[in-house]
Design a protein around this motif. Structure first.
Motif, mmCIF file in Angstrom:
data_model
loop_
_atom_site.group_PDB
_atom_site.id
_atom_site.type_symbol
_atom_site.label_atom_id
_atom_site.label_comp_id
_atom_site.label_asym_id
_atom_site.label_seq_id
_atom_site.Cartn_x
_atom_site.Cartn_y
_atom_site.Cartn_z
ATOM 1 N N VAL A 232 82.691 -56.308 31.268
ATOM 2 C CA VAL A 232 82.105 -56.832 30.174
ATOM 3 C C VAL A 232 81.196 -57.814 30.381
ATOM 4 C CG1 VAL A 232 82.652 -57.929 27.976
ATOM 5 C CG2 VAL A 232 84.124 -56.081 28.768
ATOM 6 N N ALA A 233 81.112 -58.690 31.450
ATOM 7 C CA ALA A 233 80.368 -59.868 31.623
ATOM 8 C C ALA A 233 79.045 -59.092 32.085
ATOM 9 C CB ALA A 233 80.827 -60.583 32.792
ATOM 10 N N PHE A 234 79.008 -57.935 32.607
ATOM 11 C CA PHE A 234 77.641 -57.473 32.993
ATOM 12 C C PHE A 234 76.832 -57.095 31.925
ATOM 13 C CE2 PHE A 234 75.604 -53.331 33.147
ATOM 14 C CZ PHE A 234 74.606 -53.299 34.306
ATOM 15 N N LYS A 235 77.504 -56.474 31.042
ATOM 16 C CA LYS A 235 77.108 -56.257 29.596
ATOM 17 C C LYS A 235 76.237 -57.358 28.992
ATOM 18 C CE LYS A 235 78.181 -51.922 29.946
ATOM 19 N NZ LYS A 235 77.205 -50.652 30.275
ATOM 20 N N LEU A 236 76.856 -58.525 28.923
ATOM 21 C CA LEU A 236 76.763 -59.778 28.526
ATOM 22 C C LEU A 236 75.519 -60.664 29.403
ATOM 23 C CD1 LEU A 236 80.055 -61.182 27.164
ATOM 24 C CD2 LEU A 236 78.223 -60.166 25.934
ATOM 25 N N SER A 237 75.227 -60.086 30.634
ATOM 26 C CA SER A 237 74.442 -60.669 31.377
ATOM 27 C C SER A 237 74.866 -62.156 31.927
ATOM 28 C CB SER A 237 73.108 -60.858 30.868
ATOM 29 O OG SER A 237 72.397 -59.660 30.644
ATOM 30 N N LEU A 238 75.900 -62.180 32.292
ATOM 31 C CA LEU A 238 76.683 -63.486 32.523
ATOM 32 C C LEU A 238 76.391 -63.730 34.048
ATOM 33 C CD1 LEU A 238 80.020 -63.920 30.532
ATOM 34 C CD2 LEU A 238 78.133 -65.551 30.406
ATOM 35 N N VAL A 239 75.836 -64.885 34.364
ATOM 36 C CA VAL A 239 75.747 -65.191 36.082
ATOM 37 C C VAL A 239 77.222 -65.136 36.588
ATOM 38 C CG1 VAL A 239 75.284 -66.755 37.691
ATOM 39 C CG2 VAL A 239 73.868 -66.576 35.668
ATOM 40 N N PRO A 240 77.631 -64.264 37.706
ATOM 41 C CA PRO A 240 76.433 -63.710 38.482
ATOM 42 C C PRO A 240 76.213 -62.248 38.414
ATOM 43 C CG PRO A 240 78.581 -63.745 39.746
ATOM 44 C CD PRO A 240 78.951 -64.405 38.231
ATOM 45 N N PHE A 241 76.432 -61.679 37.286
ATOM 46 C CA PHE A 241 76.427 -60.355 36.991
ATOM 47 C C PHE A 241 75.110 -59.986 35.939
ATOM 48 C CE2 PHE A 241 80.943 -61.608 36.785
ATOM 49 C CZ PHE A 241 81.119 -61.108 38.020
ATOM 50 N N HIS A 242 74.189 -60.958 36.185
ATOM 51 C CA HIS A 242 72.868 -60.937 35.503
ATOM 52 C C HIS A 242 71.672 -60.329 36.118
ATOM 53 C CE1 HIS A 242 72.319 -64.048 38.350
ATOM 54 N NE2 HIS A 242 70.968 -64.173 37.886
ATOM 55 N N ILE A 243 71.898 -59.970 37.449
ATOM 56 C CA ILE A 243 70.502 -59.664 38.154
ATOM 57 C C ILE A 243 69.782 -58.550 37.637
ATOM 58 C CG2 ILE A 243 71.887 -57.785 39.540
ATOM 59 C CD1 ILE A 243 69.589 -60.736 40.998
ATOM 60 N N TRP A 244 70.262 -57.647 36.702
ATOM 61 C CA TRP A 244 69.345 -56.568 36.098
ATOM 62 C C TRP A 244 68.711 -56.922 35.106
ATOM 63 C CZ3 TRP A 244 70.406 -55.492 31.084
ATOM 64 C CH2 TRP A 244 71.392 -55.958 30.314
ATOM 65 N N THR A 245 68.907 -58.194 34.518
ATOM 66 C CA THR A 245 68.296 -58.572 33.091
ATOM 67 C C THR A 245 66.897 -58.876 32.963
ATOM 68 O OG1 THR A 245 70.611 -59.542 32.606
ATOM 69 C CG2 THR A 245 68.780 -60.076 31.056
ATOM 70 N N PRO A 246 66.286 -59.617 34.037
ATOM 71 C CA PRO A 246 64.893 -59.809 33.786
ATOM 72 C C PRO A 246 63.989 -58.547 34.085
ATOM 73 C CG PRO A 246 66.054 -60.787 35.915
ATOM 74 C CD PRO A 246 66.970 -60.388 35.145
ATOM 75 N N ASP A 247 64.488 -57.912 35.163
ATOM 76 C CA ASP A 247 63.560 -56.654 35.320
ATOM 77 C C ASP A 247 63.596 -55.622 34.328
ATOM 78 O OD1 ASP A 247 62.953 -57.767 37.855
ATOM 79 O OD2 ASP A 247 64.521 -56.500 39.136
ATOM 80 N N VAL A 248 65.139 -55.213 33.786
ATOM 81 C CA VAL A 248 65.192 -54.477 32.641
ATOM 82 C C VAL A 248 64.308 -54.931 31.390
ATOM 83 C CG1 VAL A 248 66.996 -53.426 31.176
ATOM 84 C CG2 VAL A 248 67.230 -53.440 33.536
ATOM 85 N N PHE A 249 64.429 -56.043 31.159
ATOM 86 C CA PHE A 249 63.736 -56.783 29.830
ATOM 87 C C PHE A 249 62.409 -56.618 30.122
ATOM 88 C CE2 PHE A 249 66.839 -59.605 27.352
ATOM 89 C CZ PHE A 249 67.649 -58.739 27.562
ATOM 90 N N GLN A 250 61.848 -56.780 31.240
ATOM 91 C CA GLN A 250 60.234 -56.659 31.270
ATOM 92 C C GLN A 250 59.889 -55.601 31.177
ATOM 93 O OE1 GLN A 250 59.120 -58.025 35.439
ATOM 94 N NE2 GLN A 250 56.863 -58.591 34.486
ATOM 95 N N GLY A 251 60.350 -54.498 31.940
ATOM 96 C CA GLY A 251 59.875 -53.267 32.263
ATOM 97 C C GLY A 251 60.092 -52.205 30.877
ATOM 98 N N ALA A 252 61.065 -52.590 30.082
ATOM 99 C CA ALA A 252 61.448 -51.797 29.056
ATOM 100 C C ALA A 252 60.675 -51.717 27.775
ATOM 101 C CB ALA A 252 62.768 -51.871 28.580
ATOM 102 N N PRO A 253 60.555 -51.007 27.024
ATOM 103 C CA PRO A 253 59.562 -51.201 25.608
ATOM 104 C C PRO A 253 60.113 -52.164 24.745
ATOM 105 C CG PRO A 253 60.166 -48.976 25.830
ATOM 106 C CD PRO A 253 60.931 -49.729 27.018
#
Length: 509
Positions: A232-253
């Motif tokens: 669940v922490a991955f879905k919430l982008s809690l550290v250290p499970f946040h690594i996907w967040t900046p790239d996904v936020f930047q590239g997505a519509p």
């Protein structure tokens, strides 16, 4: 299933009916505006149904158990309303976004109607997750959200007027989220299997009952719940499970970025509140320590990395990591009435401000894109979302700059905004729980956040002649976009100046 139970899941039935109707509508009549109207009607009808269901809940316990899978109560309906209102805003943003980028004359196969089908599917998954009281419904709903998000994250490819680089970035974000989400799902399933092995049950009520004969220090049960919380922490982008967040936020519509930053996190927080309350996991020192470490790391690392960002979407991505860390501080004492109130209020504040910030930068990007397409050109998204693009925004569009400033000030926790009340709740929750290390993280993280929010504000008021001349196009925001921004700004100020309105509503749950 009784008539009362069937009526209590009316919101889910209406969303499902809307999806089926929209599928049939698109099969016989391809029309972008028509798909938007059907989506808005479906979401509005579902919002009304939530009030009907809430009025029908029994007064003695305020909840209805629908089989072993779902539990309908006031808290869940409140989160459901928050998700549905957010979905209306995302659908409007999506319409403005796709209208510019899908040219049927150049590419007859570039139809945007699928966006609304996928959006409703993700909302169906999110609302079901809010009502989940069983690991089967939890897994199916969270996977429905994820399966709808994969194509939504790569939806720029459907916009034939988007640049090749933007399309590749969109595909990259979808692929990264797919791979890491699959890993998260595997961990969660393994955790559920261990919990079942330890308790012999998969519905939350039975697990709670059997835990009376099961020590919470059981290695099997503790390992299972820890793996589930990590998933669940991955879905919430809690550290250290946040690594996907900046790239996904930047590239997505941008509308999809707003969706994943608000709806996804709201549904998961609602599920966690139910899961921890039913099983009384607040008494588990392992989970509380794990969440405390993740919260402190998220507040510090999220805000520190945000300091280094020049891309506004990446800045907001790291900012969201920090804000979820603040939210976890209140969540840790969520077994008390004040803790639950603090979590819900901060969640509302986070959704309003984050949705408003993404709405503004998305509509500004749409305006810049329209101006470039009118000249027969395409603009690289890296330029549109760069911090320097906002230089002199106050002089080019005072209204937009003022609304954006409100969102940033609320994210920073400045008084007279809903963000300030949310931060006050978090701080009060930390004091009540005597969580001094967490409070130190809140103070340091807030100070770091204040710096980069004010830096962006300073960029908007700077009036350097050379920079202003590079961005002379007029920002033409659609009427629907203006109404959306005005509504979010009004809510931000209203609940910031008169917080008791929202507090009374939350206390009535």
């Amino acid at each position: 299933m009784s008539a009362q139970e069937l009526f209590s899941i009316l919101p889910l039935l209406l969303i499902s009916a809307g999806i089926v109707f929209l599928l049939l509508q698109v099969s016989f009549w391809r029309h972008h505006t028509g798909a938007l109207i059907t989506t808005l009607i479906t979401l509005t009808a579902t919002i009304i149904s939530c009030f009907w269901v809430g009025a029908s809940l029994p007064a003695n316990n305020g909840s209805i158990q629908v089989t072993a899978l779902l539990s309908i109560d006031y808290n869940a309906l409140f989160f459901c309303l928050l998700i549905l209102v957010t979905a209306i805003a995302v659908s409007i943003l999506g319409y403005n976004y796709l209208k510019l980028r899908c040219d049927l004359n150049r590419n007859p196969d570039s139809y945007p109607e699928e966006f609304y089908i996928l959006l409703l599917l993700s909302i169906l998954g999110a609302t079901t997750l809010v009502f989940s009281n069983h690991f089967a419904s939890f897994f199916l709903s969270i996977e429905l959200v994820s399966l709808a998000l994969y194509p939504l994250l790569g939806f720029i490819v459907n916009g034939n007027l988007s640049s090749k680089k933007d399309q590749l970035n969109s595909l990259e974000s979808a692929f990264k989220y797919l791979i890491l989400s699959a890993l998260s799902t595997a961990l969660g399933l393994f955790g559920i299997a261990l919990i079942y092995a330890a308790s012999g049950a998969v519905d939350f009520g039975s697990i709670a009952t059997r835990m009376q004969d099961l020590s919470q220090t059981s290695a099997l049960f503790a390992t299972g719940t820890t793996l589930l919380v990590i998933s669940v922490a991955f879905k919430l982008s809690l550290v250290p499970f946040h690594i996907w967040t900046p790239d996904v936020f930047q590239g997505a519509p941008t509308p999809v970025t707003a969706l994943i930053a608000t709806v996804g996190k709201t549904a998961v927080i609602a599920f966690l509140l139910r899961f921890f309350n039913v099983l009384n996991l607040y008494q588990s020192p392992i989970l509380i320590d794990l969440l405390s470490i993740a919260a402190i790391a998220s507040m510090l690392i999220g805000n520190l990395l945000a300091l280094m960002q020049s891309d506004v979407k990446r800045l907001l991505a790291y900012s969201s990591i920090g804000h979820i860390g603040y939210l976890i501080v209140a969540f840790i004492i969520g077994n008390s009435s004040f803790g639950t109130e603090a979590v819900i209020y901060y969640m509302v504040a986070y959704v309003i401000t984050t949705l408003g910030a993404f709405a503004i930068i998305g509509l500004i990007a749409d305006s810049a894109e329209a101006a470039q397409l009118g000249n027969g050109k395409t603009r690289n998204a890296d330029e549109t979302y760069h911090r320097d693009f906002y230089r002199g925004l106050l002089w080019r569009s005072p209204w937009l700059a003022s609304c954006f400033a409100l969102m940033l000030l609320s994210l920073a926790g400045i008084p007279l905004t809903i963000g300030f009340i949310g931060k006050f709740y978090v701080f009060s929750a930390g004091v009540e729980g005597k969580m001094w290390p967490l409070l130190a993280g809140v103070v340091i993280g807030s100070a770091l956040g204040l710096f980069y929010y004010l830096r962006l504000l300073l960029t908007m008021v700077q009036r350097d002649a050379a920079d202003v001349n590079n961005h002379t196009e007029t920002l033409q925001i659609t009427t629907s976009g203006q109404v959306l921004i005005a509504s979010l700004s009004a809510a931000l100020v209203l609940f910031g100046i008169f917080p008791q309105i929202l507090i009374n509503w939350i206390n009535a749950l």
